[in-house]
Scaffold this active site. Sequence first.
Site, PDB file in Angstrom:
ATOM      1  N   GLU A 353     -15.671 -40.467  -2.732  1.00 47.97           N
ATOM      2  CA  GLU A 353     -14.385 -40.306  -2.044  1.00 47.97           C
ATOM      3  C   GLU A 353     -14.384 -40.625  -0.552  1.00 47.97           C
ATOM      4  O   GLU A 353     -14.066 -39.754   0.273  1.00 47.97           O
ATOM      5  CB  GLU A 353     -13.871 -38.862  -2.230  1.00 47.97           C
ATOM      6  CG  GLU A 353     -13.630 -38.488  -3.675  1.00 47.97           C
ATOM      7  CD  GLU A 353     -13.023 -37.084  -3.841  1.00 47.97           C
ATOM      8  OE1 GLU A 353     -12.949 -36.326  -2.847  1.00 47.97           O
ATOM      9  OE2 GLU A 353     -12.620 -36.755  -4.969  1.00 47.97           O
ATOM     10  N   GLU A 456     -13.858 -37.392 -11.858  1.00 44.71           N
ATOM     11  CA  GLU A 456     -13.507 -35.984 -11.663  1.00 44.71           C
ATOM     12  C   GLU A 456     -12.106 -35.738 -12.199  1.00 44.71           C
ATOM     13  O   GLU A 456     -11.207 -36.561 -12.014  1.00 44.71           O
ATOM     14  CB  GLU A 456     -13.519 -35.600 -10.163  1.00 44.71           C
ATOM     15  CG  GLU A 456     -14.871 -35.640  -9.505  1.00 44.71           C
ATOM     16  CD  GLU A 456     -14.823 -35.113  -8.055  1.00 44.71           C
ATOM     17  OE1 GLU A 456     -13.834 -34.439  -7.690  1.00 44.71           O
ATOM     18  OE2 GLU A 456     -15.780 -35.385  -7.312  1.00 44.71           O
TER      19      GLU A 456
END
Length: 584
Positions: A353, A456
């Site tokens: 991320e 995720e």
Amino acid sequence: MASAGASQLSLVDESARQGPRAPPKKSRKTLWITLGVIFALLAAGGITVGVLVSQDIIRIGSGSASESSAATGSDDSTGSSNSGSSGSSGPGSSDDSSPPKPVKCPASDDIPDSAAGTWTDPTSWLDMAGLNCSFTSQTVGDLPIAGLNSEWDDSARANPNVPPLNKPWGSYEKLPIRGVNLGGWLSLEPFITPSLFKYDKDAGVIDEYTLCEHLGDKAKEVLEKHYATFITERDFKNIAAAGLDHVRIPFSYWAVETFDNDPYVEGVSWRYLLRGIEWARKYGIRVKLDLHGLPGSQNGWNHSGRAGIVRFLDGSDGAKNAKRALEIHDRLSKFFAQDRYENVIAFYGLGNEPARALDMESLTQWTSDAYDIVEKNGVKAAQVFSDSMRGLNSWAGALPGKGDKLVIDSHVYSIFDPNLISMTHKEKIALACRDWSGMIANSITSSGFGPTMVGEWSQADTDCTEHLNGVGGGSRWEGTFSEGGAMSPSCAAGDKTCSCDKANANPDDYSDDYKAFLKTFAIAQMDAFEKGWGWFYWTWKAEGAYQWSYEAGLKADIMPKIAYERDWDCGKSIPSFGNLPEDY
Ligand SMILES: *[C@@H]1O[C@H](CO)[C@@H](O)[C@H](O)[C@H]1NC(C)=O
Ligand SMILES: CC(=O)N[C@H]1CO[C@H](CO)[C@@H](O)[C@@H]1O
């Protein structure tokens, strides 16, 4: 001994061949002397071995406690026992035909001064279960192999639905990943382990950086205890038993190196990462490596190690930290290019991320540079990069020419976006089945990026969990968390009836309708993400965040018992969930 014996025998043969002319008496005398010497040597050797064994200098058949209980199928093994100086045998060495080689565990006097107390010094390790206790200073890619056994066994398979490690997986479009993250283990996250973050507000402990600063000299002890106990061999066993076939293991750059005045604990998590990979191997689970914290913090979030400012690519020292990250990938990829990892490491993640605010062009260039380094160093696993919260569409056509060797990773949640969190229960299921499923299906085509995974996601439908929005942060759900704008409750009811009490309760107290919703929401997402290369749930274990823990979800029956056997799918109509109210 064997070669000495052979030459004695050839002498005997020689004298026998001399035939009738050789005096028979002398020949027989030579033979008896020779045999006598052999027996004397054997006896002396036996006594020596006996003494060494009785003094515990040599250990024979010394499988660790966790290994032997796992072998007998016991579910109670924690795999985290501090078994002191006991050695461990490799997976192949329990085979009766090849007796285990004796292992000599060193004492602190045996460790060279230059290594004493460092991460290669086995006498300083808290937990020896599953580790080779021999001292070695050998490195690959400048990273220690200490703790590893020389042999490995890739014959295990996670479940009957997938091939064993030593057989090719085949197409991930046909057989998707059904995996889970080991979040909050080697990269800390306050909401997963609030017990590690229980300090007065004044202490300012909000992430791993400030925690280590606060703990000072005690940081190593506290973190190693967490590494040794939070995830153990038993977890890998239970993950396989749940029909899951991959684990994504987040770890951070300080597993390898620290910079400047970093307070992080350097190197200790490395050994636990390596041991985790070996345990995954033992249960036939494939691994996705996930570099979760990059030098300088790539996103300014607590799970990058340091909440606050991004100093990666951008910001002060951004260029320097981006270069450091490439150097870390150089070392990591040299290490993980070893033959022993070819079957068990299926995916190599470049960075979790990176901030959406980073310049797209420099992020793409950095990703391309990292890819080239890892590829050149011989890693066979497919590499994975993050969509950096820009959405999959932004990457259509980017980083071309890499085929199935580069996979994009999107993290999909419904609760950090005010427009999604406020949907009704049924709308959330439709969102997964229709919108997310379409988004993934589109991304894997030639008009999208191509290979796509969801690294995720969770079944949580609220952001109520303690510390989820940062230490002491409130919730969008109840309207107590501010993102700069006005705060108002954002559950579907949209008023002061919005309450976190029910979502934060123990799942034993959930109503049957709420349980049915949560399970259907999980299955809807699995179904959607399997339109691509599959998924990794966030996360396997959490202290109290039940809707974020696959393990707790299984116990509470809000997750399918076997991940690839599900009793609902997006093709069916959405159940009614009785009169489930919309304030939770
Ligand atoms: C333990 O490690 C040492 C040093 O790397 C190695 O020589 C030995 O073969 C290993 N033992 C086993 C059982 O693999
Ligand atoms: C302050 C901070 O960084 N908070 C973040 C911690 O991580 C969670 C997700 O795991 C975020 O939602 C918070 O914003």
